[in-house]
Design an enzyme around this catalytic site. Structure first.
Site, PDB file in Angstrom:
ATOM      1  N   ASP A  30      -2.584   1.491  -0.313  1.00 51.46           N
ATOM      2  CA  ASP A  30      -2.521   0.771  -1.464  1.00 51.46           C
ATOM      3  C   ASP A  30      -3.476   0.320  -1.670  1.00 51.46           C
ATOM      4  O   ASP A  30      -4.330  -0.216  -0.610  1.00 51.46           O
ATOM      5  CB  ASP A  30      -0.991  -0.589  -1.267  1.00 51.46           C
ATOM      6  CG  ASP A  30      -1.408  -0.951  -2.537  1.00 51.46           C
ATOM      7  OD1 ASP A  30      -0.778  -0.612  -3.948  1.00 51.46           O
ATOM      8  OD2 ASP A  30      -0.889  -1.847  -2.826  1.00 51.46           O
ATOM      9  N   ASP A  86      -4.347  -3.070  -4.015  1.00 52.68           N
ATOM     10  CA  ASP A  86      -4.314  -4.499  -3.961  1.00 52.68           C
ATOM     11  C   ASP A  86      -3.495  -5.148  -2.829  1.00 52.68           C
ATOM     12  O   ASP A  86      -2.813  -4.658  -2.929  1.00 52.68           O
ATOM     13  CB  ASP A  86      -4.236  -5.171  -5.739  1.00 52.68           C
ATOM     14  CG  ASP A  86      -5.179  -4.290  -6.627  1.00 52.68           C
ATOM     15  OD1 ASP A  86      -6.666  -3.961  -6.864  1.00 52.68           O
ATOM     16  OD2 ASP A  86      -4.008  -3.821  -7.808  1.00 52.68           O
ATOM     17  N   ASP A 106      -1.492 -12.073 -12.384  1.00 50.62           N
ATOM     18  CA  ASP A 106      -1.812 -12.217 -13.190  1.00 50.62           C
ATOM     19  C   ASP A 106      -2.756 -10.695 -13.220  1.00 50.62           C
ATOM     20  O   ASP A 106      -3.484 -10.285 -14.428  1.00 50.62           O
ATOM     21  CB  ASP A 106      -3.085 -13.048 -14.267  1.00 50.62           C
ATOM     22  CG  ASP A 106      -4.686 -13.050 -13.768  1.00 50.62           C
ATOM     23  OD1 ASP A 106      -4.649 -12.764 -12.216  1.00 50.62           O
ATOM     24  OD2 ASP A 106      -5.429 -13.583 -14.547  1.00 50.62           O
ATOM     25  N   CYS A 108      -1.264   5.293 -10.770  1.00 47.39           N
ATOM     26  CA  CYS A 108       0.040   4.941 -11.841  1.00 47.39           C
ATOM     27  C   CYS A 108      -0.315   3.646 -13.131  1.00 47.39           C
ATOM     28  O   CYS A 108      -0.144   2.676 -12.769  1.00 47.39           O
ATOM     29  CB  CYS A 108       1.117   4.553 -11.480  1.00 47.39           C
ATOM     30  SG  CYS A 108       2.654   4.175 -12.706  1.00 47.39           S
ATOM     31  N   HIS A 142       1.688   3.059 -15.756  1.00 49.77           N
ATOM     32  CA  HIS A 142       2.689   2.853 -16.382  1.00 49.77           C
ATOM     33  C   HIS A 142       3.581   1.734 -15.722  1.00 49.77           C
ATOM     34  O   HIS A 142       3.401   1.540 -15.314  1.00 49.77           O
ATOM     35  CB  HIS A 142       3.916   4.496 -16.368  1.00 49.77           C
ATOM     36  CG  HIS A 142       3.149   5.305 -16.332  1.00 49.77           C
ATOM     37  ND1 HIS A 142       2.808   6.152 -15.675  1.00 49.77           N
ATOM     38  CD2 HIS A 142       2.647   6.202 -17.619  1.00 49.77           C
ATOM     39  CE1 HIS A 142       2.880   7.421 -16.057  1.00 49.77           C
ATOM     40  NE2 HIS A 142       2.450   7.244 -17.409  1.00 49.77           N
ATOM     41  N   CYS A 192       5.703   8.475 -11.362  1.00 43.76           N
ATOM     42  CA  CYS A 192       4.973   8.585 -10.179  1.00 43.76           C
ATOM     43  C   CYS A 192       4.894   7.077 -10.167  1.00 43.76           C
ATOM     44  O   CYS A 192       4.488   7.131  -8.787  1.00 43.76           O
ATOM     45  CB  CYS A 192       3.531   8.783 -11.523  1.00 43.76           C
ATOM     46  SG  CYS A 192       3.527   8.202 -12.385  1.00 43.76           S
ATOM     47  N   ARG A 193       5.697   5.829 -10.897  1.00 47.47           N
ATOM     48  CA  ARG A 193       5.484   4.620 -10.185  1.00 47.47           C
ATOM     49  C   ARG A 193       5.973   4.540  -8.466  1.00 47.47           C
ATOM     50  O   ARG A 193       6.951   4.910  -8.957  1.00 47.47           O
ATOM     51  CB  ARG A 193       5.999   3.972 -11.552  1.00 47.47           C
ATOM     52  CG  ARG A 193       6.200   2.391 -10.849  1.00 47.47           C
ATOM     53  CD  ARG A 193       6.124   1.446 -11.797  1.00 47.47           C
ATOM     54  NE  ARG A 193       7.118   0.030 -11.483  1.00 47.47           N
ATOM     55  CZ  ARG A 193       5.573  -1.084 -11.725  1.00 47.47           C
ATOM     56  NH1 ARG A 193       4.128  -0.732 -11.929  1.00 47.47           N
ATOM     57  NH2 ARG A 193       6.041  -2.378 -10.900  1.00 47.47           N
ATOM     58  N   LYS A 194       5.658   4.175  -8.355  1.00 41.45           N
ATOM     59  CA  LYS A 194       6.144   3.448  -6.580  1.00 41.45           C
ATOM     60  C   LYS A 194       7.023   3.017  -6.943  1.00 41.45           C
ATOM     61  O   LYS A 194       6.831   2.012  -8.085  1.00 41.45           O
ATOM     62  CB  LYS A 194       4.876   2.909  -5.755  1.00 41.45           C
ATOM     63  CG  LYS A 194       3.865   4.344  -5.210  1.00 41.45           C
ATOM     64  CD  LYS A 194       3.654   2.913  -4.264  1.00 41.45           C
ATOM     65  CE  LYS A 194       1.960   2.110  -5.333  1.00 41.45           C
ATOM     66  NZ  LYS A 194       1.361   1.441  -3.645  1.00 41.45           N
ATOM     67  N   ASP A 228       1.557  -3.450   0.829  1.00 40.95           N
ATOM     68  CA  ASP A 228       2.068  -4.556   1.405  1.00 40.95           C
ATOM     69  C   ASP A 228       3.197  -4.785   0.568  1.00 40.95           C
ATOM     70  O   ASP A 228       3.480  -6.242   0.606  1.00 40.95           O
ATOM     71  CB  ASP A 228       0.994  -5.864   0.853  1.00 40.95           C
ATOM     72  CG  ASP A 228       0.708  -5.620  -0.346  1.00 40.95           C
ATOM     73  OD1 ASP A 228       0.836  -4.903  -1.643  1.00 40.95           O
ATOM     74  OD2 ASP A 228       0.050  -6.844  -1.305  1.00 40.95           O
TER      75      ASP A 228
HETATM   76 ZN   LIG Z   1       3.797   6.315 -13.918  1.00 39.86          ZN
END
Ligand SMILES: [Zn+2]
Length: 189
Positions: free
Chosen positions: A19, A21, A30, A101, A103, A111-113, A138
């Site tokens: 991952d 960030d 933010d 991803c 979205h 696709c979003r974890k 994390d």
């Molecule tokens: Zn996605």
């Protein structure tokens, strides 16, 4: 899903999925929105340098919903991506590929974890088995994505991370990325 694929000179001995960030750089409530907001953890740069030395290909797998929330502009996103690659290389490390991803959760993309789709795409790109590839993240969604893909996982629980990011899942956890990498690759160093 956004894919950035480097050109491998040869197959690496092994691969590691990360991952971004909160693992490589300090996360922000933010969102990390531009390269100016990328603040690398020193141990992460050390870890990436070590991974290159032991011939481990590093692939980023990151949710970046700030893009479709309208908080991250596309120009800034790519400048940030390229800046991360450059800074890692300047420190002696290397990033082979990145899957993002863009979205929002309400878009219900595939696709979003915690979806395993980006991890699977990363494994296909590198020609590796998920079962033999660690994913280090994390958040709970990282651990779930790894579980859904069949990857072993490690969680980074930094003392400066937000209190909402409490490490109470079953995955092994470490304070820093360097500690996590040493635990996986210790015998190769
Ligand atoms: Zn996605």
């Amino acid at each position: 899903m956004i894919e950035w694929l480097g050109i491998p000179h040869a197959k690496n001995s092994r691969y590691l999925l990360l991952d971004r960030d909160g693992v490589l750089n300090v996360n922000r409530p933010d969102y990390v929105k531009s390269f100016a907001e990328i603040l690398f953890y020193q141990d992460a740069l050390e870890a990436l340098k070590l991974l290159k030395r032991i011939d481990t290909g590093v692939i980023l797998v990151s949710n970046q919903s700030g893009i479709n929330r309208g908080l991250i502009h596309w120009d800034d996103f790519w400048e940030m991506h390229e800046g991360v690659i450059r800074q890692v290389e300047a420190y002696g490390g290397s990033i082979l590929a990145a899957f993002y991803c863009p979205h929002r959760p309400d878009e219900r993309c595939d696709c979003r974890k915690p979806s395993p789709v980006m991890i699977r795409a990363a494994c296909r790109f590198a020609g590796i088995d998920a079962e033999q590839t660690f994913f280090i993240g994390d958040h709970e969604s990282d651990m779930k994505a790894a579980e859904n893909a069949g990857c072993p996982s490690i969680r980074i629980c930094r003392s400066d991370a937000p209190q909402t990011n409490i490490c109470n899942s079953g995955a092994p956890y470490f304070e820093t990325l360097l500690d996590a990498v040493l635990s996986i690759c210790g015998e190769s160093i």
